[in-house]
Design a protein around this motif. Structure first.
Motif, PDB file in Angstrom:
ATOM      1  N   ALA A   1       1.381   5.935  -0.702  1.00 62.15           N
ATOM      2  CA  ALA A   1       1.650   5.058  -1.851  1.00 62.15           C
ATOM      3  C   ALA A   1       0.818   5.510  -3.050  1.00 62.15           C
ATOM      4  O   ALA A   1       1.304   5.533  -4.190  1.00 62.15           O
ATOM      5  CB  ALA A   1       1.346   3.602  -1.494  1.00 62.15           C
ATOM      6  N   VAL A   2      -0.433   5.905  -2.801  1.00 58.22           N
ATOM      7  CA  VAL A   2      -1.286   6.430  -3.876  1.00 58.22           C
ATOM      8  C   VAL A   2      -0.684   7.717  -4.443  1.00 58.22           C
ATOM      9  O   VAL A   2      -0.577   7.882  -5.666  1.00 58.22           O
ATOM     10  CB  VAL A   2      -2.733   6.681  -3.377  1.00 58.22           C
ATOM     11  N   GLU A   3      -0.279   8.622  -3.539  1.00 57.13           N
ATOM     12  CA  GLU A   3       0.303   9.895  -4.001  1.00 57.13           C
ATOM     13  C   GLU A   3       1.566   9.652  -4.828  1.00 57.13           C
ATOM     14  O   GLU A   3       1.761  10.284  -5.861  1.00 57.13           O
ATOM     15  CB  GLU A   3       0.620  10.817  -2.819  1.00 57.13           C
ATOM     16  N   HIS A   4       2.414   8.739  -4.378  1.00 54.64           N
ATOM     17  CA  HIS A   4       3.661   8.467  -5.111  1.00 54.64           C
ATOM     18  C   HIS A   4       3.368   7.901  -6.499  1.00 54.64           C
ATOM     19  O   HIS A   4       4.051   8.238  -7.473  1.00 54.64           O
ATOM     20  CB  HIS A   4       4.552   7.506  -4.313  1.00 54.64           C
ATOM     21  N   TYR A   5       2.357   7.065  -6.568  1.00 53.56           N
ATOM     22  CA  TYR A   5       1.957   6.518  -7.874  1.00 53.56           C
ATOM     23  C   TYR A   5       1.488   7.663  -8.788  1.00 53.56           C
ATOM     24  O   TYR A   5       1.878   7.748  -9.956  1.00 53.56           O
ATOM     25  CB  TYR A   5       0.852   5.474  -7.690  1.00 53.56           C
ATOM     26  N   GLU A   6       0.658   8.542  -8.218  1.00 56.84           N
ATOM     27  CA  GLU A   6       0.154   9.671  -9.009  1.00 56.84           C
ATOM     28  C   GLU A   6       1.291  10.592  -9.446  1.00 56.84           C
ATOM     29  O   GLU A   6       1.298  11.081 -10.585  1.00 56.84           O
ATOM     30  CB  GLU A   6      -0.881  10.462  -8.187  1.00 56.84           C
ATOM     31  N   ILE A   7       2.237  10.826  -8.543  1.00 54.41           N
ATOM     32  CA  ILE A   7       3.392  11.676  -8.879  1.00 54.41           C
ATOM     33  C   ILE A   7       4.154  11.074 -10.059  1.00 54.41           C
ATOM     34  O   ILE A   7       4.530  11.780 -10.998  1.00 54.41           O
ATOM     35  CB  ILE A   7       4.297  11.865  -7.635  1.00 54.41           C
ATOM     36  N   ALA A   8       4.356   9.770 -10.021  1.00 56.12           N
ATOM     37  CA  ALA A   8       5.062   9.095 -11.117  1.00 56.12           C
ATOM     38  C   ALA A   8       4.303   9.264 -12.432  1.00 56.12           C
ATOM     39  O   ALA A   8       4.885   9.597 -13.475  1.00 56.12           O
ATOM     40  CB  ALA A   8       5.234   7.613 -10.795  1.00 56.12           C
ATOM     41  N   ARG A   9       3.001   9.038 -12.390  1.00 56.65           N
ATOM     42  CA  ARG A   9       2.197   9.106 -13.616  1.00 56.65           C
ATOM     43  C   ARG A   9       2.099  10.530 -14.168  1.00 56.65           C
ATOM     44  O   ARG A   9       2.265  10.765 -15.369  1.00 56.65           O
ATOM     45  CB  ARG A   9       0.790   8.530 -13.375  1.00 56.65           C
ATOM     46  N   ILE A  64      -1.817   6.117   6.611  1.00 59.14           N
ATOM     47  CA  ILE A  64      -1.092   7.224   5.979  1.00 59.14           C
ATOM     48  C   ILE A  64      -0.085   6.665   4.977  1.00 59.14           C
ATOM     49  O   ILE A  64       0.098   7.214   3.889  1.00 59.14           O
ATOM     50  CB  ILE A  64      -0.406   8.109   7.044  1.00 59.14           C
ATOM     51  N   SER A  65       0.541   5.546   5.322  1.00 56.51           N
ATOM     52  CA  SER A  65       1.500   4.943   4.381  1.00 56.51           C
ATOM     53  C   SER A  65       0.797   4.516   3.094  1.00 56.51           C
ATOM     54  O   SER A  65       1.358   4.638   2.003  1.00 56.51           O
ATOM     55  CB  SER A  65       2.239   3.761   5.025  1.00 56.51           C
ATOM     56  N   SER A  66      -0.437   4.040   3.213  1.00 56.61           N
ATOM     57  CA  SER A  66      -1.200   3.664   2.020  1.00 56.61           C
ATOM     58  C   SER A  66      -1.559   4.897   1.183  1.00 56.61           C
ATOM     59  O   SER A  66      -1.449   4.875  -0.047  1.00 56.61           O
ATOM     60  CB  SER A  66      -2.498   2.946   2.413  1.00 56.61           C
ATOM     61  N   ALA A  67      -1.982   5.950   1.872  1.00 55.85           N
ATOM     62  CA  ALA A  67      -2.325   7.192   1.159  1.00 55.85           C
ATOM     63  C   ALA A  67      -1.096   7.722   0.426  1.00 55.85           C
ATOM     64  O   ALA A  67      -1.189   8.195  -0.717  1.00 55.85           O
ATOM     65  CB  ALA A  67      -2.860   8.234   2.141  1.00 55.85           C
TER      66      ALA A  67
END
Ligand SMILES: [Fe+2]
Length: 106
Positions: A47-55, A42-45
């Motif tokens: 991290a993906v979401e946070h990256y997408e939110i930033a972009r 879940i922590s990895s998932a």
């Protein structure tokens, strides 16, 4: 989005996401069979979401600065979906995947 700016759509490998995937694979190897596996994944998932939110947040700002109203709406819709997914992952991480993590220390 590409139609709106009159450019051809093309794909490009994202090294940041590749890195997050590699980290998730390490977690799978390290925590296989452990109760911590789900929380780790879940922590990895997230991290993906946070990256997408930033972009998506950045792209939305850029679209706004260029007066691309329709693009702003599309990017905001996707940004809201990413934020919602992040919240769902937080709930999942704090409840089913790691129930002790949601309880206050005695
Ligand atoms: Fe996402």
């Amino acid at each position: 989005m590409f139609e709106l700016i009159g450019k051809p759509a093309r794909g490009k490998t994202c090294e940041a996401i590749q890195g997050i995937i590699a980290e998730a694979e390490e977690i799978m190897d390290e925590f296989r069979g452990s109760v911590a596996l789900d929380a780790g994944l879940i922590s990895s998932a997230q991290a993906v979401e946070h990256y997408e939110i930033a972009r998506y947040g950045t792209l939305k700002s850029w679209a706004k600065q260029h007066g691309l109203t329709e693009a702003v709406e599309l990017l905001d819709a996707t940004l809201q979906e990413e934020l919602e997914t992040d919240q769902l992952l937080t709930q999942l991480g704090e409840t089913s995947a790691n129930p002790k993590g949601s309880k206050k220390a005695a």
